[in-house]
Design an enzyme around this catalytic site. Structure first.
Site, PDB file in Angstrom:
ATOM      1  N   HIS A  85      -3.998  -7.370  -8.301  1.00 40.74           N
ATOM      2  CA  HIS A  85      -4.692  -7.622  -7.038  1.00 40.74           C
ATOM      3  C   HIS A  85      -6.014  -8.326  -7.253  1.00 40.74           C
ATOM      4  CE1 HIS A  85      -1.661  -4.796  -5.547  1.00 40.74           C
ATOM      5  NE2 HIS A  85      -1.714  -5.618  -4.512  1.00 40.74           N
ATOM      6  N   ARG A  94      -3.477  -8.086   4.144  1.00 36.73           N
ATOM      7  CA  ARG A  94      -3.625  -6.900   3.289  1.00 36.73           C
ATOM      8  C   ARG A  94      -4.854  -6.114   3.775  1.00 36.73           C
ATOM      9  NH1 ARG A  94      -2.034 -10.763  -0.975  1.00 36.73           N
ATOM     10  NH2 ARG A  94      -0.366  -9.862  -2.236  1.00 36.73           N
ATOM     11  N   ARG A 120      -0.298  -5.617   7.601  1.00 34.53           N
ATOM     12  CA  ARG A 120       0.331  -4.624   6.730  1.00 34.53           C
ATOM     13  C   ARG A 120      -0.506  -3.358   6.740  1.00 34.53           C
ATOM     14  NH1 ARG A 120       1.403  -5.656   0.455  1.00 34.53           N
ATOM     15  NH2 ARG A 120      -0.805  -5.164   0.269  1.00 34.53           N
ATOM     16  N   GLU A 142       9.875  -4.142  -1.994  1.00 35.20           N
ATOM     17  CA  GLU A 142       9.096  -4.214  -3.231  1.00 35.20           C
ATOM     18  C   GLU A 142       9.680  -3.315  -4.314  1.00 35.20           C
ATOM     19  OE1 GLU A 142       4.604  -4.633  -2.074  1.00 35.20           O
ATOM     20  OE2 GLU A 142       5.523  -3.154  -0.767  1.00 35.20           O
ATOM     21  N   ASN A 169       5.652  -9.439  -6.122  1.00 28.22           N
ATOM     22  CA  ASN A 169       4.708  -8.960  -7.150  1.00 28.22           C
ATOM     23  C   ASN A 169       5.118  -7.570  -7.624  1.00 28.22           C
ATOM     24  OD1 ASN A 169       3.424 -11.243  -6.305  1.00 28.22           O
ATOM     25  ND2 ASN A 169       1.931 -10.166  -5.056  1.00 28.22           N
ATOM     26  N   ARG A 185       2.170  -4.874 -13.653  1.00 27.66           N
ATOM     27  CA  ARG A 185       1.671  -6.209 -13.267  1.00 27.66           C
ATOM     28  C   ARG A 185       0.228  -6.441 -13.676  1.00 27.66           C
ATOM     29  NH1 ARG A 185       1.668  -5.665  -6.646  1.00 27.66           N
ATOM     30  NH2 ARG A 185       0.123  -7.311  -6.629  1.00 27.66           N
TER      31      ARG A 185
END
Ligand code: PEP
Ligand code: MG
Length: 582
Positions: free
Chosen positions: A197, A304, A340, A442, A465, A476
């Site tokens: 992020h 986000r 979201r 996801e 992601n 990640r």
């Protein structure tokens, strides 16, 4: 001597500037002198920060479940005692007056003095209490860094590292937002991956950035000038005059290139054989909105919202969220806004939550995150749902639920939303009664059973992601395993295909808002898989549009079908390779 060092470029752009080295957990503390007349205001600001920090700890204490081991509550009690002690509550006020300096600096002076005392202690247990001092000091510093400065200090005075290139071991997404406020020109971290992020945020904020540059803090020095290329992932230390000139020129060209690319903003994204593709943008902060119009995005495919919850001591209430989302929809000129619900947890922590997952969980990405956290802490979730629903009365809004993995969990979340709707209706508060509710794909479980999830939802959005992270078991944010992070892995493509097919079967939209949608190398195969909605950072949109407009969908679909039917891995790669040039 000029020398280059290589990391992973995660946010494009050239930056040229002096280095500022920062160590872990060290906050960027502004240091500036104050005219005498501002001293009382500054002292009031400090005292207010102490009160807020206390409130924050009390809130945490209240939310601790009754069955929590006593030592955890005691730990917070200790911190509260420290906050009440004159060493932290009073002495910094004297330092502000004595040194005529800002509150953050005064606290830093006092912290260093306290830590020296602890360091000299013989008793190893007492020595470890210096960590408590740091914890409490950091809490106050974070409050101060977010509290308005009432005096007339200029931004340059407040942020002595404005224009610097920050070099550090790692940055949290929350630190990255703060860094932008402080005018940092670019950053280099020793850890991290391109879909962390922090990296996503750097792209959104337009800050050139490199991650995974090992030992950067040993090789670079404070205040030396470096050149950083955020696309190629290298820094040039000690550059000569010619290199400096060359990269200044390159920076101007980049800007020019961007201005050229936005000239096509009104062109639709249509394949050569006439298939229209929807291109939307991802945003993290309301400040990202102007770029949406500049680049011609058709709406926001992913907002986000968790970034609104960071760098503060308590979560925003319903009213603050309503005002923020309303500010966004008002600026969208009727374009769609996909909000979201908070995806906090894992690498995105919030200070006001009682569940600070990363500190206590071995695998935070598999822990209490996103909708799981929302179900556990409805007091965090419900005000957000009320705010989103209220905003839906002012323009086209969709709700997007992150990290779905379990149908029962989805049903519980949908029940909560239904309850909020009933409550709003009873209160005569307007909202869109038919608001679309979608889910993010996801987690492999959700992709494999996408159709089952979609039966309860209006649309899906594929978050590659996380989908790649969970499918390939690759953290990640861990640069050590980043080489395995492969969007073209056959298993990943299969899961994307299953999700898209579910949408076709139920005639509901399926888009993609993960970073894969923003990379022009993958656009053709995504089109071939049947994807019709892409959402990405605004800056990437012109390049994706270009690939779409040059593509022949029928050819791509045939090639993709062949690829997906291939059972031999070498053959799969050969076909994939051919496909790239279709
Ligand atoms: C994703 O996982 O692809 C996504 C868009 O969500 P985030 O990056 O915020 O986890
Ligand atoms: Mg995600």
């Amino acid at each position: 001597m000029t020398f280059a060092q290589l990391g992973t470029g995660v946010s494009k752009g050239i930056a040229i500037g002096p280095v500022h080295i920062l160590y872990r957990d060290e906050l960027e503390i502004p240091e500036y002198a104050l005219p005498e007349k501002f001293i009382p205001d500054e002292q009031t600001r400090y005292s207010a920060a102490i009160i807020l920090a206390r409130k924050q700890l009390h809130d945490i204490l209240e939310q601790i479940p009754s069955n929590t081991p006593a030592d955890i509550a005691e730990f917070i009690d200790t911190h509260l005692l420290m906050l009440n002690d004159s060493a932290l509550a009073k002495v910094p006020l004297q330092i502000i007056a004595k040194h005529q300096c800002n509150a953050e600096w005064a606290l830093k002076i006092q912290r260093d003095a306290l830590v020296r005392v602890f360091d000299e202690m013989e008793d190893p247990y007492l020595r470890t209490r210096r960590d408590d001092v740091d914890h409490v000091v950091n809490t106050i510093q974070r409050v101060l860094l977010n509290s308005p400065v009432h005096h007339g200090a200029s931004p340059a005075q407040e942020h002595p590292h404005s224009g610097h290139i920050l070099v550090t071991d790692d940055l949290s997404p929350a630190d990255t937002v703060l860094m932008q406020h402080q005018g940092i020109a670019a950053f280099v971290t020793e850890c991290g991956g391109p879909t962390s992020h922090t990296a996503i945020l750097a792209r959104s904020l337009g800050i050139p950035a490199i991650v995974g540059l090992h030992k950067a803090r040993e090789r670079l020095h404070d205040d030396e000038t470096i050149i950083l290329d955020g696309l190629q992932g290298w820094v040039l230390a000690n550059p000569d005059e010619r290199s400096l000139q060359h990269y200044h020129q390159k920076r101007r060209q980049e800007r020019q290139h961007y201005l050229e690319s936005i000239k096509n903003k009104d062109l639709p994204a249509v394949t050569q054989d006439g298939h229209t593709i929807k291109l939307m943008a991802n945003i993290e902060l309301p400040a990202d909105i102007p770029a949406i119009h500049e680049i011609g995005a058709q709406g926001i495919g992913l907002y986000r919202t968790e970034f609104l919850f960071m760098n503060r001591t308590s979560p925003p209430d319903e009213e603050e969220q309503f005002k923020t989302y309303k500010g966004v929809i008002d600026k969208l000129d009727g374009k769609l806004l996909t909000i979201r619900t908070i995806d906090l947890g894992a690498d995105k922590q919030v200070d006001g939550s009682s569940h600070q997952t990363s500190a206590v969980t071995t695998n935070p990405a598999l822990g209490l995150r996103a909708v799981r956290l929302c179900l556990k802490e409805p007091e965090l979730f419900l005000p957000q749902i009320r705010a989103i629903l209220r905003v839906s009365a002012y323009g086209p809004v969709r709700i997007l639920l992150p990290m779905l993995s379990n149908i029962n969990e989805l049903k519980l979340i949908l029940e909560l939303i239904k309850d909020v709707k009933t409550e709003l209706s009873a209160q005569d508060i307007p909202y869109d009664k038919d608001i679309a509710i979608g889910g993010m794909i996801e987690v492999p479980a959700a992709a494999i059973k996408a159709r089952m999830f979609l039966e309860h939802l209006d649309f899906l959005s594929i978050g590659t992601n996380d989908l790649i992270q969970y499918t390939l078991a690759i953290d990640r944010i861990d640069e050590e395993v980043n080489y395995l992070y492969d969007p073209l892995n056959p298993a990943v493509l299969q899961l994307i295909s299953l999700s898209v097919e579910a949408g076709k079967l139920l005639d509901k939209p399926v888009g993609m808002c993960g970073e894969m949608a923003a990379d022009p190398r993958f656009t053709r195969i995504l089109l071939g898989l049947g994807l019709t909605e892409f959402s990405m950072h605004a800056r990437n949109l012109p390049a994706i549009k270009q690939v779409i407009n040059d593509s022949q969908l029928s050819v791509l679909s045939d090639l993709t079908r062949e690829i997906m039917q291939t059972t031999n891995y070498e053959e799969f790669l050969t076909r994939l390779n051919r496909f790239q040039y279709a």
